[in-house]
Design an enzyme around this catalytic site. Structure first.
Site, PDB file in Angstrom:
ATOM      1  N   ARG A 107     -89.219 -36.380   9.492  1.00 14.11           N
ATOM      2  CA  ARG A 107     -89.606 -37.414   8.529  1.00 14.11           C
ATOM      3  C   ARG A 107     -90.280 -38.573   9.258  1.00 14.11           C
ATOM      4  O   ARG A 107     -89.596 -39.336   9.955  1.00 14.11           O
ATOM      5  CB  ARG A 107     -88.373 -37.903   7.751  1.00 14.11           C
ATOM      6  CG  ARG A 107     -88.736 -38.440   6.359  1.00 14.11           C
ATOM      7  CD  ARG A 107     -87.584 -39.209   5.758  1.00 14.11           C
ATOM      8  NE  ARG A 107     -87.426 -40.470   6.437  1.00 14.11           N
ATOM      9  CZ  ARG A 107     -86.264 -41.099   6.641  1.00 14.11           C
ATOM     10  NH1 ARG A 107     -85.135 -40.570   6.208  1.00 14.11           N
ATOM     11  NH2 ARG A 107     -86.228 -42.249   7.274  1.00 14.11           N
ATOM     12  N   HIS A 141     -87.574 -43.171   4.220  1.00 14.69           N
ATOM     13  CA  HIS A 141     -86.972 -42.289   3.205  1.00 14.69           C
ATOM     14  C   HIS A 141     -87.605 -42.564   1.837  1.00 14.69           C
ATOM     15  O   HIS A 141     -87.921 -41.649   1.093  1.00 14.69           O
ATOM     16  CB  HIS A 141     -85.461 -42.548   3.147  1.00 14.69           C
ATOM     17  CG  HIS A 141     -84.788 -41.941   1.966  1.00 14.69           C
ATOM     18  ND1 HIS A 141     -84.550 -40.585   1.886  1.00 14.69           N
ATOM     19  CD2 HIS A 141     -84.317 -42.483   0.819  1.00 14.69           C
ATOM     20  CE1 HIS A 141     -83.948 -40.326   0.718  1.00 14.69           C
ATOM     21  NE2 HIS A 141     -83.800 -41.458   0.061  1.00 14.69           N
ATOM     22  N   TYR A 193     -82.833 -47.578  12.378  1.00 18.66           N
ATOM     23  CA  TYR A 193     -82.143 -46.391  12.900  1.00 18.66           C
ATOM     24  C   TYR A 193     -83.038 -45.324  13.541  1.00 18.66           C
ATOM     25  O   TYR A 193     -82.553 -44.361  14.090  1.00 18.66           O
ATOM     26  CB  TYR A 193     -81.302 -45.741  11.776  1.00 18.66           C
ATOM     27  CG  TYR A 193     -82.097 -45.297  10.560  1.00 18.66           C
ATOM     28  CD1 TYR A 193     -82.738 -44.056  10.549  1.00 18.66           C
ATOM     29  CD2 TYR A 193     -82.215 -46.109   9.430  1.00 18.66           C
ATOM     30  CE1 TYR A 193     -83.469 -43.649   9.433  1.00 18.66           C
ATOM     31  CE2 TYR A 193     -82.940 -45.702   8.311  1.00 18.66           C
ATOM     32  CZ  TYR A 193     -83.564 -44.469   8.327  1.00 18.66           C
ATOM     33  OH  TYR A 193     -84.283 -44.064   7.239  1.00 18.66           O
TER      34      TYR A 193
END
Ligand code: TPP
Ligand code: MG
Length: 358
Positions: free
Chosen positions: A255, A259, A268
Protein backbone atom coordinates in the site's frame (compact mmCIF):
# COMPACT_ATOMS: atom_id res chain seq x y z
CA UNK A 1 1.69 -21.32 -24.90
CA UNK A 2 1.42 -19.09 -21.88
CA UNK A 3 4.81 -18.20 -20.51
CA UNK A 4 4.19 -17.76 -16.84
CA UNK A 5 6.56 -18.43 -14.02
CA UNK A 6 5.35 -21.28 -11.80
CA UNK A 7 3.57 -20.23 -8.63
CA UNK A 8 5.22 -22.36 -5.95
CA UNK A 9 6.24 -20.01 -3.17
CA UNK A 10 7.42 -17.33 -5.57
CA UNK A 11 5.09 -14.82 -7.10
CA UNK A 12 3.80 -15.53 -10.57
CA UNK A 13 4.83 -12.78 -12.96
CA UNK A 14 4.33 -12.13 -16.65
CA UNK A 15 5.66 -8.57 -17.03
CA UNK A 16 9.45 -8.34 -17.07
CA UNK A 17 11.52 -5.35 -15.99
CA UNK A 18 12.75 -4.28 -19.42
CA UNK A 19 16.22 -5.35 -18.35
CA UNK A 20 17.36 -8.73 -16.99
CA UNK A 21 13.87 -10.18 -16.43
CA UNK A 22 12.28 -10.93 -19.79
CA UNK A 23 8.61 -10.40 -20.60
CA UNK A 24 6.21 -13.32 -20.77
CA UNK A 25 2.83 -13.41 -22.42
CA UNK A 26 -0.63 -14.74 -21.70
CA UNK A 27 -2.18 -17.16 -24.16
CA UNK A 28 -5.15 -15.73 -26.03
CA UNK A 29 -4.39 -12.07 -25.31
CA UNK A 30 -3.61 -10.29 -28.55
CA UNK A 31 -3.40 -6.56 -29.27
CA UNK A 32 -7.04 -5.60 -28.69
CA UNK A 33 -7.54 -7.28 -25.30
CA UNK A 34 -4.10 -6.03 -24.24
CA UNK A 35 -5.17 -2.46 -25.01
CA UNK A 36 -8.54 -3.00 -23.32
CA UNK A 37 -6.65 -3.85 -20.13
CA UNK A 38 -4.68 -0.62 -20.51
CA UNK A 39 -7.85 1.46 -20.98
CA UNK A 40 -9.33 -0.03 -17.81
CA UNK A 41 -6.14 0.58 -15.82
CA UNK A 42 -6.07 4.21 -16.93
CA UNK A 43 -9.77 4.64 -16.16
CA UNK A 44 -9.36 3.34 -12.60
CA UNK A 45 -6.16 5.33 -12.01
CA UNK A 46 -7.88 8.49 -13.25
CA UNK A 47 -10.94 7.79 -11.10
CA UNK A 48 -8.71 7.37 -8.05
CA UNK A 49 -6.52 10.42 -8.61
CA UNK A 50 -9.49 12.65 -9.38
CA UNK A 51 -11.33 11.37 -6.31
CA UNK A 52 -8.50 12.49 -4.06
CA UNK A 53 -8.79 15.96 -5.57
CA UNK A 54 -12.60 15.97 -5.24
CA UNK A 55 -12.22 15.00 -1.59
CA UNK A 56 -9.81 17.88 -0.98
CA UNK A 57 -12.25 20.21 -2.71
CA UNK A 58 -15.03 19.01 -0.40
CA UNK A 59 -17.00 17.46 -3.26
CA UNK A 60 -16.92 13.86 -1.94
CA UNK A 61 -16.58 12.56 1.62
CA UNK A 62 -13.90 10.30 3.12
CA UNK A 63 -12.47 8.18 0.34
CA UNK A 64 -10.56 4.86 0.35
CA UNK A 65 -7.66 5.38 -2.05
CA UNK A 66 -6.80 2.44 -4.34
CA UNK A 67 -3.77 3.94 -6.08
CA UNK A 68 -1.45 1.03 -6.96
CA UNK A 69 -4.22 -1.58 -6.62
CA UNK A 70 -5.60 -1.14 -10.15
CA UNK A 71 -3.79 -4.14 -11.66
CA UNK A 72 -5.48 -6.56 -9.24
CA UNK A 73 -8.90 -5.16 -10.01
CA UNK A 74 -8.51 -4.85 -13.77
CA UNK A 75 -6.66 -8.15 -14.25
CA UNK A 76 -9.32 -10.02 -12.27
CA UNK A 77 -12.41 -8.47 -13.87
CA UNK A 78 -11.10 -8.84 -17.42
CA UNK A 79 -10.49 -12.54 -16.75
CA UNK A 80 -14.18 -13.03 -15.90
CA UNK A 81 -17.32 -13.31 -18.01
CA UNK A 82 -20.10 -10.72 -17.67
CA UNK A 83 -22.32 -13.36 -16.04
CA UNK A 84 -19.81 -13.71 -13.17
CA UNK A 85 -20.50 -11.80 -9.97
CA UNK A 86 -18.13 -9.35 -8.29
CA UNK A 87 -18.20 -8.71 -4.53
CA UNK A 88 -16.07 -5.61 -3.86
CA UNK A 89 -14.80 -4.16 -0.62
CA UNK A 90 -14.40 -0.38 -0.15
CA UNK A 91 -10.93 -0.76 -1.74
CA UNK A 92 -12.58 -1.79 -5.02
CA UNK A 93 -15.31 0.86 -4.87
CA UNK A 94 -14.97 1.85 -8.55
CA UNK A 95 -14.80 -1.67 -9.96
CA UNK A 96 -18.32 -1.25 -11.36
CA UNK A 97 -16.80 1.12 -13.96
CA UNK A 98 -15.35 -1.99 -15.58
CA UNK A 99 -18.90 -3.32 -15.98
CA UNK A 100 -20.31 -0.10 -17.45
CA UNK A 101 -21.53 1.53 -14.25
CA UNK A 102 -21.61 5.34 -14.61
CA UNK A 103 -18.91 7.16 -12.58
CA UNK A 104 -21.66 9.43 -11.18
CA UNK A 105 -23.16 6.43 -9.39
CA UNK A 106 -19.94 5.61 -7.54
CA UNK A 107 -19.13 9.26 -6.88
CA UNK A 108 -22.63 9.57 -5.41
CA UNK A 109 -21.84 6.65 -3.06
CA UNK A 110 -18.84 8.58 -1.77
CA UNK A 111 -21.04 11.68 -1.48
CA UNK A 112 -23.43 9.73 0.75
CA UNK A 113 -26.20 10.22 -1.80
CA UNK A 114 -28.83 7.48 -2.27
CA UNK A 115 -28.15 7.54 -6.04
CA UNK A 116 -24.90 5.79 -5.13
CA UNK A 117 -26.74 2.50 -4.50
CA UNK A 118 -27.43 0.34 -7.51
CA UNK A 119 -29.33 -2.84 -8.18
CA UNK A 120 -26.57 -5.51 -8.04
CA UNK A 121 -28.34 -7.58 -10.72
CA UNK A 122 -27.93 -4.72 -13.24
CA UNK A 123 -24.14 -5.22 -13.34
CA UNK A 124 -23.57 -8.45 -11.43
CA UNK A 125 -21.67 -6.27 -8.97
CA UNK A 126 -22.70 -6.54 -5.31
CA UNK A 127 -22.84 -3.53 -2.99
CA UNK A 128 -19.54 -2.11 -1.75
CA UNK A 129 -18.77 -3.94 1.49
CA UNK A 130 -17.32 -1.85 4.31
CA UNK A 131 -17.43 -4.35 7.22
CA UNK A 132 -14.27 -6.40 6.78
CA UNK A 133 -14.87 -9.81 5.21
CA UNK A 134 -18.63 -10.03 5.67
CA UNK A 135 -19.17 -10.30 1.92
CA UNK A 136 -17.11 -13.50 1.64
CA UNK A 137 -19.98 -15.75 2.81
CA UNK A 138 -22.35 -13.78 0.56
CA UNK A 139 -20.12 -14.48 -2.44
CA UNK A 140 -19.78 -18.14 -1.44
CA UNK A 141 -23.56 -18.45 -1.18
CA UNK A 142 -24.15 -16.79 -4.53
CA UNK A 143 -21.55 -19.00 -6.24
CA UNK A 144 -23.09 -22.12 -4.71
CA UNK A 145 -26.57 -20.94 -5.74
CA UNK A 146 -25.44 -20.52 -9.36
CA UNK A 147 -24.08 -24.04 -9.28
CA UNK A 148 -27.32 -25.43 -7.83
CA UNK A 149 -29.25 -23.64 -10.59
CA UNK A 150 -27.07 -25.34 -13.20
CA UNK A 151 -25.61 -22.02 -14.36
CA UNK A 152 -21.97 -21.60 -15.32
CA UNK A 153 -21.43 -18.26 -13.52
CA UNK A 154 -18.69 -17.88 -10.92
CA UNK A 155 -18.20 -15.24 -8.21
CA UNK A 156 -15.17 -13.34 -7.00
CA UNK A 157 -14.76 -11.73 -3.58
CA UNK A 158 -12.11 -9.04 -3.10
CA UNK A 159 -10.77 -8.55 0.41
CA UNK A 160 -7.53 -7.52 2.11
CA UNK A 161 -4.77 -9.19 4.12
CA UNK A 162 -6.45 -8.01 7.32
CA UNK A 163 -9.70 -9.69 6.31
CA UNK A 164 -8.03 -13.11 6.50
CA UNK A 165 -8.12 -12.74 10.30
CA UNK A 166 -11.90 -12.31 10.33
CA UNK A 167 -14.36 -15.09 11.09
CA UNK A 168 -16.45 -14.30 8.01
CA UNK A 169 -13.50 -15.02 5.75
CA UNK A 170 -12.95 -18.45 7.31
CA UNK A 171 -16.64 -19.35 7.25
CA UNK A 172 -17.03 -18.29 3.62
CA UNK A 173 -13.85 -20.07 2.49
CA UNK A 174 -14.77 -23.30 4.27
CA UNK A 175 -18.34 -23.25 3.02
CA UNK A 176 -17.27 -22.62 -0.59
CA UNK A 177 -14.73 -25.44 -0.49
CA UNK A 178 -17.12 -27.99 1.06
CA UNK A 179 -19.85 -27.08 -1.45
CA UNK A 180 -17.33 -26.89 -4.31
CA UNK A 181 -18.72 -23.48 -5.16
CA UNK A 182 -17.23 -21.65 -8.16
CA UNK A 183 -15.69 -18.90 -6.05
CA UNK A 184 -12.46 -16.95 -6.44
CA UNK A 185 -11.13 -15.55 -3.18
CA UNK A 186 -8.98 -12.62 -4.27
CA UNK A 187 -6.88 -11.42 -1.41
CA UNK A 188 -5.37 -7.99 -1.98
CA UNK A 189 -2.30 -8.41 0.21
CA UNK A 190 -1.13 -4.80 0.39
CA UNK A 191 0.66 -5.70 3.64
CA UNK A 192 -1.24 -3.23 5.82
CA UNK A 193 -4.61 -3.18 7.57
CA UNK A 194 -4.72 0.55 8.28
CA UNK A 195 -1.69 0.76 10.65
CA UNK A 196 -1.39 -2.99 11.38
CA UNK A 197 1.43 -4.56 9.35
CA UNK A 198 1.16 -8.06 7.91
CA UNK A 199 3.72 -9.32 10.45
CA UNK A 200 1.25 -8.50 13.24
CA UNK A 201 -1.67 -9.97 11.30
CA UNK A 202 -0.62 -13.58 10.86
CA UNK A 203 2.06 -16.09 11.80
CA UNK A 204 1.57 -17.90 8.48
CA UNK A 205 4.48 -17.69 6.05
CA UNK A 206 2.15 -16.67 3.23
CA UNK A 207 -1.57 -15.90 3.10
CA UNK A 208 -1.93 -18.42 0.28
CA UNK A 209 -0.97 -21.08 2.86
CA UNK A 210 -4.38 -20.58 4.43
CA UNK A 211 -5.95 -22.25 1.39
CA UNK A 212 -4.46 -25.61 2.43
CA UNK A 213 -6.61 -25.79 5.53
CA UNK A 214 -9.75 -25.59 3.43
CA UNK A 215 -8.62 -28.03 0.75
CA UNK A 216 -8.42 -25.53 -2.05
CA UNK A 217 -5.45 -24.39 -4.16
CA UNK A 218 -3.64 -21.21 -3.17
CA UNK A 219 -1.81 -19.18 -5.79
CA UNK A 220 0.53 -16.25 -5.22
CA UNK A 221 0.87 -13.59 -7.87
CA UNK A 222 2.53 -10.22 -8.19
CA UNK A 223 -0.43 -7.91 -7.55
CA UNK A 224 1.26 -5.15 -9.55
CA UNK A 225 1.33 -7.34 -12.66
CA UNK A 226 -2.03 -7.06 -14.40
CA UNK A 227 -1.27 -10.02 -16.68
CA UNK A 228 -0.26 -12.34 -13.84
CA UNK A 229 -3.49 -11.52 -12.01
CA UNK A 230 -5.49 -12.03 -15.22
CA UNK A 231 -3.94 -15.41 -15.83
CA UNK A 232 -4.42 -16.63 -12.25
CA UNK A 233 -8.06 -15.51 -12.08
CA UNK A 234 -8.86 -16.98 -15.49
CA UNK A 235 -7.50 -20.35 -14.31
CA UNK A 236 -9.42 -20.07 -11.06
CA UNK A 237 -12.69 -19.26 -12.85
CA UNK A 238 -12.23 -22.19 -15.23
CA UNK A 239 -11.59 -24.46 -12.30
CA UNK A 240 -14.76 -23.26 -10.61
CA UNK A 241 -16.85 -23.74 -13.74
CA UNK A 242 -15.53 -27.30 -14.09
CA UNK A 243 -17.02 -28.03 -10.68
CA UNK A 244 -13.67 -28.27 -8.90
CA UNK A 245 -14.49 -25.57 -6.34
CA UNK A 246 -12.89 -22.35 -5.11
CA UNK A 247 -9.36 -20.99 -5.45
CA UNK A 248 -7.53 -18.58 -3.17
CA UNK A 249 -5.47 -16.01 -5.08
CA UNK A 250 -3.04 -13.97 -3.01
CA UNK A 251 -2.11 -10.88 -5.00
CA UNK A 252 0.91 -9.37 -3.29
CA UNK A 253 1.52 -5.65 -3.45
CA UNK A 254 2.29 -2.82 -1.07
CA UNK A 255 0.00 0.00 0.00
CA UNK A 256 1.86 3.06 -1.27
CA UNK A 257 -0.89 5.55 -0.38
CA UNK A 258 -2.77 6.35 2.82
CA UNK A 259 -5.43 3.81 3.87
CA UNK A 260 -8.03 6.49 3.18
CA UNK A 261 -8.27 10.27 3.12
CA UNK A 262 -8.78 10.24 6.91
CA UNK A 263 -5.46 8.45 7.55
CA UNK A 264 -1.99 9.88 8.20
CA UNK A 265 0.45 7.02 7.48
CA UNK A 266 3.50 9.13 8.37
CA UNK A 267 2.82 7.98 11.94
CA UNK A 268 3.58 4.34 11.12
CA UNK A 269 4.98 3.73 7.62
CA UNK A 270 8.50 4.02 6.21
CA UNK A 271 8.41 6.84 3.62
CA UNK A 272 11.43 5.46 1.74
CA UNK A 273 9.72 2.11 1.21
CA UNK A 274 6.63 3.93 -0.03
CA UNK A 275 8.67 5.93 -2.54
CA UNK A 276 10.34 2.75 -3.76
CA UNK A 277 6.95 1.07 -4.24
CA UNK A 278 5.51 4.11 -6.01
CA UNK A 279 8.36 3.82 -8.51
CA UNK A 280 7.13 0.30 -9.36
CA UNK A 281 3.44 1.15 -9.67
CA UNK A 282 1.31 -1.09 -11.82
CA UNK A 283 0.02 1.25 -14.55
CA UNK A 284 3.52 2.41 -15.46
CA UNK A 285 4.79 -1.18 -15.51
CA UNK A 286 2.09 -2.23 -17.93
CA UNK A 287 2.54 0.91 -20.04
CA UNK A 288 6.24 0.06 -20.44
CA UNK A 289 5.39 -3.58 -21.27
CA UNK A 290 3.01 -2.53 -24.06
CA UNK A 291 5.58 -0.14 -25.47
CA UNK A 292 8.22 -2.89 -25.50
CA UNK A 293 5.68 -5.00 -27.38
CA UNK A 294 5.10 -2.15 -29.83
CA UNK A 295 1.33 -1.84 -29.25
CA UNK A 296 1.26 1.47 -27.34
CA UNK A 297 2.44 4.82 -28.70
CA UNK A 298 2.63 8.24 -27.04
CA UNK A 299 -0.35 9.43 -29.08
CA UNK A 300 -2.56 6.50 -28.12
CA UNK A 301 -1.61 6.76 -24.42
CA UNK A 302 -2.41 10.48 -24.45
CA UNK A 303 -5.76 9.84 -26.13
CA UNK A 304 -6.74 7.13 -23.64
CA UNK A 305 -5.81 9.35 -20.66
CA UNK A 306 -7.73 12.30 -22.09
CA UNK A 307 -10.82 10.11 -22.58
CA UNK A 308 -10.65 8.93 -18.95
CA UNK A 309 -10.24 12.51 -17.69
CA UNK A 310 -13.31 13.56 -19.68
CA UNK A 311 -15.35 10.64 -18.30
CA UNK A 312 -14.53 11.82 -14.79
CA UNK A 313 -15.30 15.47 -15.53
CA UNK A 314 -18.74 14.45 -16.79
CA UNK A 315 -19.20 12.04 -13.86
CA UNK A 316 -18.61 14.57 -11.09
CA UNK A 317 -20.74 17.19 -12.91
CA UNK A 318 -23.59 14.69 -13.13
CA UNK A 319 -23.26 13.68 -9.47
CA UNK A 320 -23.29 17.31 -8.39
CA UNK A 321 -26.45 18.15 -10.27
CA UNK A 322 -28.48 15.50 -8.44
CA UNK A 323 -30.98 17.07 -6.03
CA UNK A 324 -30.13 16.72 -2.35
CA UNK A 325 -31.86 13.73 -0.75
CA UNK A 326 -34.64 14.09 1.79
CA UNK A 327 -33.08 13.90 5.30
CA UNK A 328 -36.02 11.69 6.31
CA UNK A 329 -34.21 8.85 4.53
CA UNK A 330 -31.76 8.65 7.42
CA UNK A 331 -34.63 7.67 9.71
CA UNK A 332 -36.62 5.38 7.43
CA UNK A 333 -36.48 1.62 6.88
CA UNK A 334 -34.89 0.70 10.22
CA UNK A 335 -38.12 0.29 12.22
CA UNK A 336 -41.55 -1.08 11.28
CA UNK A 337 -42.91 1.17 14.02
CA UNK A 338 -40.44 4.02 14.59
CA UNK A 339 -40.07 5.20 18.20
CA UNK A 340 -41.71 8.63 18.66
CA UNK A 341 -38.33 10.25 19.44
CA UNK A 342 -37.24 9.84 15.81
CA UNK A 343 -39.84 12.33 14.62
CA UNK A 344 -38.31 14.90 16.96
CA UNK A 345 -34.81 14.05 15.72
CA UNK A 346 -35.90 14.52 12.12
CA UNK A 347 -37.48 17.87 12.93
CA UNK A 348 -34.24 18.92 14.63
CA UNK A 349 -32.19 17.80 11.60
CA UNK A 350 -34.45 19.75 9.24
CA UNK A 351 -34.05 22.81 11.48
CA UNK A 352 -30.22 22.45 11.53
CA UNK A 353 -30.13 22.05 7.76
CA UNK A 354 -32.00 25.32 7.58
CA UNK A 355 -34.80 23.96 5.51
CA UNK A 356 -32.44 23.91 2.55
CA UNK A 357 -32.86 20.17 2.13
CA UNK A 358 -35.79 17.85 1.79
C1 TPP B 1 -15.68 -5.88 10.86
C2 TPP B 1 -14.84 -4.65 10.79
N1 TPP B 1 -13.89 -4.42 11.73
C3 TPP B 1 -13.11 -3.32 11.66
C4 TPP B 1 -13.28 -2.41 10.66
C5 TPP B 1 -12.41 -1.15 10.58
N2 TPP B 1 -11.48 -1.26 9.45
C6 TPP B 1 -11.70 -0.58 8.30
S1 TPP B 1 -10.52 -0.88 7.15
C7 TPP B 1 -9.69 -1.94 8.18
C8 TPP B 1 -8.42 -2.61 7.72
C9 TPP B 1 -8.63 -3.70 6.74
O1 TPP B 1 -7.41 -4.08 6.19
P1 TPP B 1 -7.30 -5.11 5.00
O2 TPP B 1 -8.27 -6.22 5.17
O3 TPP B 1 -5.88 -5.48 4.85
O4 TPP B 1 -7.80 -4.27 3.73
P2 TPP B 1 -7.14 -2.96 3.07
O5 TPP B 1 -7.80 -1.79 3.74
O6 TPP B 1 -5.68 -2.98 3.30
O7 TPP B 1 -7.50 -3.03 1.62
C10 TPP B 1 -10.34 -2.03 9.41
C11 TPP B 1 -9.86 -2.86 10.52
C12 TPP B 1 -14.30 -2.66 9.70
N3 TPP B 1 -14.52 -1.85 8.65
N4 TPP B 1 -15.05 -3.80 9.77
MG1 MG C 1 -4.45 -4.61 3.59
Amino acid sequence: MAQVLPAERDLRRVIGDGDGVTDGEVEGLDEQPLLDLYRSLVLLRTYDERSLVYHRQGRIGTYAIFWGHEAMQVGAVHALEDEDWIFPSYRESAIGLLRGMPPATILSWWRGHPAGWWNPADYNVASICVPIGTHVPHAAGLAWGKKLDGESAAAIAFFGDGATSEGSFHEGANFAAVMRAPLILLCNNNQWAISTPLSAQTAAETLADKAVGYGMPGVRVDGGDVLAVYEAVRDAAERGRRGDGPTFVEAVTYRAAPHATADDPSAYIDPERVEEERGRECVGRYDAYLRRLGVLSDDLATEIKAEAAEVMRRGIAEAETLPDPDPALVFEWAYAEPPPSLAGDLAELRRVLGGSLG
